[in-house]
Design an enzyme around this catalytic site. Structure first.
Site, PDB file in Angstrom:
ATOM      1  N   GLY A 298       0.841  -1.207   0.000  1.00 31.25           N
ATOM      2  CA  GLY A 298       0.000   0.000   0.000  1.00 31.25           C
ATOM      3  C   GLY A 298       0.866   1.243   0.000  1.00 31.25           C
TER       4      GLY A 298
ATOM      5  NE  ARG B  24      13.836  16.748  -2.948  1.00 29.52           N
ATOM      6  CZ  ARG B  24      14.407  17.251  -1.853  1.00 29.52           C
ATOM      7  NH1 ARG B  24      14.415  16.555  -0.728  1.00 29.52           N
ATOM      8  NH2 ARG B  24      14.968  18.443  -1.885  1.00 29.52           N
ATOM      9  CB  ALA B  25      15.795  11.176   0.884  1.00 25.73           C
TER      10      ALA B  25
ATOM     11  NE  ARG C 286      -0.893  -4.989  -0.292  1.00 23.49           N
ATOM     12  CZ  ARG C 286      -1.698  -3.947  -0.160  1.00 23.49           C
ATOM     13  NH1 ARG C 286      -2.624  -3.706  -1.067  1.00 23.49           N
ATOM     14  NH2 ARG C 286      -1.605  -3.144   0.877  1.00 23.49           N
ATOM     15  CB  SER C 287       4.889  -8.903  -6.668  1.00 30.13           C
ATOM     16  OG  SER C 287       5.304  -9.929  -7.526  1.00 30.13           O
TER      17      SER C 287
ATOM     18  N   GLY D  10       5.957  -2.164   3.718  1.00 31.32           N
ATOM     19  CA  GLY D  10       5.579  -2.644   5.049  1.00 31.32           C
ATOM     20  C   GLY D  10       6.037  -4.074   5.276  1.00 31.32           C
ATOM     21  CG  ASP D  11       4.767  -7.670   8.321  1.00 31.73           C
ATOM     22  OD1 ASP D  11       5.880  -7.803   8.815  1.00 31.73           O
ATOM     23  OD2 ASP D  11       3.859  -8.504   8.420  1.00 31.73           O
TER      24      ASP D  11
ATOM     25  CB  THR E 206       2.809   0.921   6.013  1.00 39.40           C
ATOM     26  OG1 THR E 206       1.469   0.692   6.484  1.00 39.40           O
ATOM     27  CG2 THR E 206       3.742   0.715   7.183  1.00 39.40           C
TER      28      THR E 206
ATOM     29  CG  ASP F 233      -1.876  -0.008   8.178  1.00 40.90           C
ATOM     30  OD1 ASP F 233      -2.715   0.892   7.993  1.00 40.90           O
ATOM     31  OD2 ASP F 233      -1.904  -1.091   7.571  1.00 40.90           O
TER      32      ASP F 233
ATOM     33  CG  ASP G 134       1.288  -2.335  10.846  1.00 39.95           C
ATOM     34  OD1 ASP G 134       2.099  -1.745  10.118  1.00 39.95           O
ATOM     35  OD2 ASP G 134       0.472  -3.166  10.422  1.00 39.95           O
TER      36      ASP G 134
ATOM     37  CG  MET H 267      -7.545   2.263   5.281  1.00 40.91           C
ATOM     38  SD  MET H 267      -6.308   2.440   4.000  1.00 40.91           S
ATOM     39  CE  MET H 267      -7.290   2.000   2.572  1.00 40.91           C
TER      40      MET H 267
ATOM     41  NE  ARG I 263      -4.814  -6.075   5.556  1.00 40.62           N
ATOM     42  CZ  ARG I 263      -4.389  -5.936   4.308  1.00 40.62           C
ATOM     43  NH1 ARG I 263      -5.176  -6.221   3.322  1.00 40.62           N
ATOM     44  NH2 ARG I 263      -3.166  -5.515   4.059  1.00 40.62           N
TER      45      ARG I 263
ATOM     46  N   GLY J 152     -11.846  13.911  19.147  1.00 40.09           N
ATOM     47  CA  GLY J 152     -12.826  13.918  20.252  1.00 40.09           C
ATOM     48  C   GLY J 152     -13.955  12.920  20.082  1.00 40.09           C
TER      49      GLY J 152
ATOM     50  NE  ARG K  96      -2.897   2.855   0.238  1.00 40.99           N
ATOM     51  CZ  ARG K  96      -3.323   1.608  -0.029  1.00 40.99           C
ATOM     52  NH1 ARG K  96      -3.679   0.822   0.969  1.00 40.99           N
ATOM     53  NH2 ARG K  96      -3.371   1.158  -1.240  1.00 40.99           N
TER      54      ARG K  96
END
Ligand code: F6P
Length: 327
Positions: free
Chosen positions: A15, A25-26, A76-77, A106-107, A130, A132, A134, A174, A176, A190, A260
């Protein structure tokens, strides 16, 4: 620093998240600063397999620091999960003399990177991209800050209409497997209640809380639900609450992929810039199969095997605070 490394490729995977472009860029700019030849791989591991590579020069990353998405595209391959797919990717890299790969993702992307680097003589560094938040080995992932601010901005707008019509809104965000976005945005916006996958959700407690609010003259309300909550998504939870409580007219909003996109926040741009430079310097120091992250405002390298999904750093005290403030 070692000078042996000459060619480095970059890809974005999984994602997308705001700040991936600032990170590309960096990487390109710092790689060229250290006399490396930099390559971009289009569409993540799929592009790595199919040979969709482009040389990156200093100007190829001009005017992207402020842009969401990823100029290298993401995917996502499925093929990269297979040995045949990995073999093809390796030959594509070898053919071009590329010796190292930086994976922003991500993971799942890190798991692929780890296996790939274990199998072939290609060095790999992961960067946490990501929304998330996480992952182990970093306090913040690239894109999380922007996504959370997007959510808060949306909920502020929902609050206006909720208040105007005396309605209760269930807002799905979002996450998951992770409740970071819901927990932080829920406090910042709030919300009356915050439902996330890491904690047990009780519909009875939720109803009780909403009834108490109503008896204290609340005329509208907001409940934020992380998509991975065990009681279901926002529609499901609204249905369950409605069956027990008719104190409000209820509405549901799913924020979806709006979370996203968009221009990255200052925080995400700085984080992406720091980690991009760190990845190149880490590679030049000989680091391999590590993720660069930020812990206590310091760049830290963590083995990719340990940078897996993590929700243990979720601050459960924030729930207590949210309960106190939403009475
Ligand atoms: O980017 C992470 C994430 O936003 C998860 O929270 C979500 O479940 C998933 O991606 C959805 O992504 P996609 O729709 O691209 O499969």
């Amino acid at each position: 620093m070692s000078t042996q490394l000459k060619k480095v490729a970059i890809l974005t995977s999984g994602g997308d998240s705001p700040g991936m472009n600032a990170c590309i860029r960096a990487l390109v700019r710092s790689g060229i600063y250290y006399s490396l030849e930099m390559w971009g791989v289009v569409r993540g591991y799929d592009g790595l397999i199919q040979g969709d590579y482009q040389p990156m020069d200093l100007r190829s990353v001009s005017n992207i620091i402020n842009r969401g998405g990823t100029i290298l595209k993401s995917a996502r391959s499925e093929e990269f999960r297979t040995e045949a797919g990995m073999d093809k990717a390796y030959h594509q890299l070898k053919q071009r003399g590329i010796e190292a790969l930086v994976v922003i993702g991500g993971d799942g992307s890190f798991r692929g990177a780890f296996h790939f680097s274990n199998r072939y003589d290609i060095k790999v560094i992961g960067l946490p991209g990501t929304i998330d938040n996480d992952l182990n080995g970093t306090d913040f992932t690239i894109g999380y800050d922007t996504a959370t601010n997007t959510v808060v901005d949306c909920i502020d707008k929902i609050r206006d209409t909720a208040d105007a019509h005396n309605r209760l809104f269930f807002i799905e965000v979002m996450g998951r497997d992770a409740g970071y976005i819901a927990l932080h945005a829920g406090i910042a916006a709030g919300c009356e209640d915050i439902l996330i996958p890491e904690t047990k959700t009780s519909i009875d407690d939720l109803v009780d809380n909403l009834k108490k609010g109503r008896s204290r003259n609340k005329t509208s309300g907001l409940v934020i639900v992380a998509e991975g909550d065990e009681e279901g998504g926002a529609y499901e939870i609204a249905r369950k609450v409605q069956a027990q409580f008719d104190g409000y007219e209820m509405k549901v909003t799913i924020l979806g992929h709006i979370q996203r996109g968009g221009s990255p926040s200052c925080f995400d741009r700085v984080l992406a810039s720091r980690l991009g430079v760190a990845a190149i310097e880490g590679l030049l120091e000989g680091k391999n199969r590590m993720m660069a992250g930020l812990i206590n405002n310091q760049v830290v390298f963590t083995p990719l095997t340990q940078a897996a999904k993590n929700s243990s750093s979720l601050d459960h005290d924030l729930f207590r605070i949210s309960k106190i403030l939403s009475i």
